[in-house]
Design a protein around this motif. Sequence first.
Motif, mmCIF file in Angstrom:
data_model
loop_
_atom_site.group_PDB
_atom_site.id
_atom_site.type_symbol
_atom_site.label_atom_id
_atom_site.label_comp_id
_atom_site.label_asym_id
_atom_site.label_seq_id
_atom_site.Cartn_x
_atom_site.Cartn_y
_atom_site.Cartn_z
ATOM 1 N N PHE A 1 0.832 -1.217 0.000
ATOM 2 C CA PHE A 1 0.000 0.000 0.000
ATOM 3 C C PHE A 1 0.863 1.262 0.000
ATOM 4 C CE2 PHE A 1 -4.155 -1.810 2.028
ATOM 5 C CZ PHE A 1 -4.357 -2.550 0.856
ATOM 6 N N MET B 1 -6.878 -2.684 -8.947
ATOM 7 C CA MET B 1 -7.695 -3.022 -7.778
ATOM 8 C C MET B 1 -9.169 -2.740 -8.042
ATOM 9 S SD MET B 1 -5.447 -1.505 -4.609
ATOM 10 C CE MET B 1 -3.759 -2.006 -4.289
ATOM 11 N N SER C 1 -10.889 -6.017 -5.700
ATOM 12 C CA SER C 1 -10.185 -6.747 -4.646
ATOM 13 C C SER C 1 -10.202 -6.015 -3.316
ATOM 14 C CB SER C 1 -8.726 -6.995 -5.064
ATOM 15 O OG SER C 1 -8.076 -5.761 -5.362
ATOM 16 N N HIS C 2 -10.540 -4.726 -3.332
ATOM 17 C CA HIS C 2 -10.579 -3.938 -2.112
ATOM 18 C C HIS C 2 -11.833 -3.074 -2.101
ATOM 19 C CE1 HIS C 2 -6.473 -5.052 -0.916
ATOM 20 N NE2 HIS C 2 -6.160 -4.925 -2.203
ATOM 21 N N CYS C 3 -12.259 -2.681 -0.915
ATOM 22 C CA CYS C 3 -13.493 -1.905 -0.787
ATOM 23 C C CYS C 3 -13.273 -0.454 -1.218
ATOM 24 C CB CYS C 3 -14.006 -1.969 0.647
ATOM 25 S SG CYS C 3 -12.883 -1.256 1.850
ATOM 26 N N VAL D 1 -11.058 1.951 0.993
ATOM 27 C CA VAL D 1 -9.623 1.686 0.873
ATOM 28 C C VAL D 1 -9.092 2.276 -0.428
ATOM 29 C CG1 VAL D 1 -7.898 -0.146 0.608
ATOM 30 C CG2 VAL D 1 -9.683 -0.354 2.342
ATOM 31 N N TRP E 1 -4.112 -0.534 5.653
ATOM 32 C CA TRP E 1 -3.984 -2.001 5.573
ATOM 33 C C TRP E 1 -4.735 -2.666 6.728
ATOM 34 C CZ3 TRP E 1 -2.436 -5.998 8.580
ATOM 35 C CH2 TRP E 1 -2.234 -7.234 7.945
ATOM 36 N N ASP F 1 -8.477 -2.421 6.122
ATOM 37 C CA ASP F 1 -8.867 -3.388 5.093
ATOM 38 C C ASP F 1 -8.935 -4.801 5.679
ATOM 39 O OD1 ASP F 1 -9.405 -4.100 2.301
ATOM 40 O OD2 ASP F 1 -7.428 -5.030 2.332
ATOM 41 N N THR F 2 -8.000 -5.133 6.563
ATOM 42 C CA THR F 2 -7.980 -6.450 7.212
ATOM 43 C C THR F 2 -9.193 -6.620 8.122
ATOM 44 O OG1 THR F 2 -5.561 -6.468 7.135
ATOM 45 C CG2 THR F 2 -6.621 -7.993 8.676
ATOM 46 N N LYS G 1 -12.304 -7.323 5.991
ATOM 47 C CA LYS G 1 -12.291 -8.703 5.487
ATOM 48 C C LYS G 1 -12.560 -9.696 6.613
ATOM 49 C CE LYS G 1 -9.173 -7.861 1.584
ATOM 50 N NZ LYS G 1 -7.811 -8.069 1.059
ATOM 51 N N ASP H 1 -19.516 -0.680 2.231
ATOM 52 C CA ASP H 1 -18.368 -1.595 2.294
ATOM 53 C C ASP H 1 -18.586 -2.675 3.360
ATOM 54 O OD1 ASP H 1 -17.040 -0.233 0.307
ATOM 55 O OD2 ASP H 1 -15.877 1.014 1.687
#
Length: 446
Positions: free
Chosen positions: A262, A273, A278-280, A283, A305, A308-309, A312, A387
């Motif tokens: 990132f 992306m 692959s990411h909201c 992010v 990061w 994002d974790t 998920k 998200d």
Amino acid sequence: MLGIRRNLLCSRNANQSRVPGASLCLLPTESVSPATNNRLPYNTCYGENYFSVQFSNGRLQNPGNMRFTLYKNNDSTNPRKRSQRILAAETDRLSYVGNNFGTGALKCNTLCRHFVGILNKTSGQMEVYDAELFNMQPLFSDESVESESTLDSQAKSFREKMDSCIEAFGTTKQKRALNSRRMNKVGSESLNRAVAKAAENIIDTKGVTALVSDAIHDESPGDSVYLPPCHADAAKPEDVYKFEDLLSPVEYDALQSPSEAFRNVTSEEILKMIEENSHCSFVIEALKSLPSNEESRDRQARCIWYLDTLIKFRAQKVIKRKSALGPGVPHIINTKLLKQFTCLTYNNGSLRNLISDSMKAKITAYVIVLALHINGFQIDLTMLQRDLKLSEKRMMEIAKAMRLKISKRKVSLAVGGEEEHRLGTLSIPLPPAQSLDHQSKRRKMT
């Protein structure tokens, strides 16, 4: 039909055992069958009777040492019962019983007649007498066993008796359900023992006074177990929800390696992306506006990061293995997520980590605080709500419980046109506190 069995013939000088008024001859057999020792409702029988006996557990070594007693039924008027006889035999080691009626009687007595021949060696003549054959079975004293079984039966509940019936006569499906219920019961008892032991350890470690103080603090109206620690008397927005309460210095240092992608992200990688989804959205927008200053960029990259974790992690329901988010997550972060945002449950004989609805609400609150630190304490709640796959009403409840000021703003869409978004701002002074609505207990906390 008259039948004379040659193996019943015996001499007067042969080894015999007598009872008063009765003669008998001993025969071996190989079958073994236990009998019960009940009090006999019969009178001792005297008269000219001859009986042949055989023992179900084999040949007797000393038949002359046996003591026999013959009993007859008391009811002499009933034609069926007056011929009923019970023969009892005793040795120094064991007792035997035989009868000529009921399930234990020999069927050969009803199919043919038996005779005993007594040979007089002096005159060489044999006298033949009617005889009856008895199968003598060993008698074991099981009064204690019967009393124990009676007591066990009386002590059993209706459910336990039903379970015994299912175990003996139930269908395969019923037996499978019974085994499953018993396994769950054992699992529940094991979990209760583990919880009780853990509680004892906590009480021994902290003491009763400290635990009571913690309970009073937890029940205070301004606090919630689902919200990050709030410092309502802070002079600046960044001190209301302190960054140190979200990530300790050790945890922050552990994010350096996984957040490198990132930190060095390029415009082409951001477009990729977006294409791969692959990411909201939050992010992606945060990566687009990373600062150029190296120190600030590094801090933002680590926070993005971690956010994002968290998003998920929140999307999962059951964590089946400790590295559920993949090998890229540092061990200390993985442990933090499992300890802080999951409930330990017992299922199918093993412990597992469950992300309950209340834990999802807690993750949402931490995501909002992290997003506030990333975006200068003003965030697009509508974007985060989408998200996190939350309803707008639920998102507003959590934001108000965190004492954010809610406002509206028109946002331009990529396809043209505008739509209204909700903004959340953390500013001093804080608005009045609103509890994280527990009226929503009737509906799922998502």
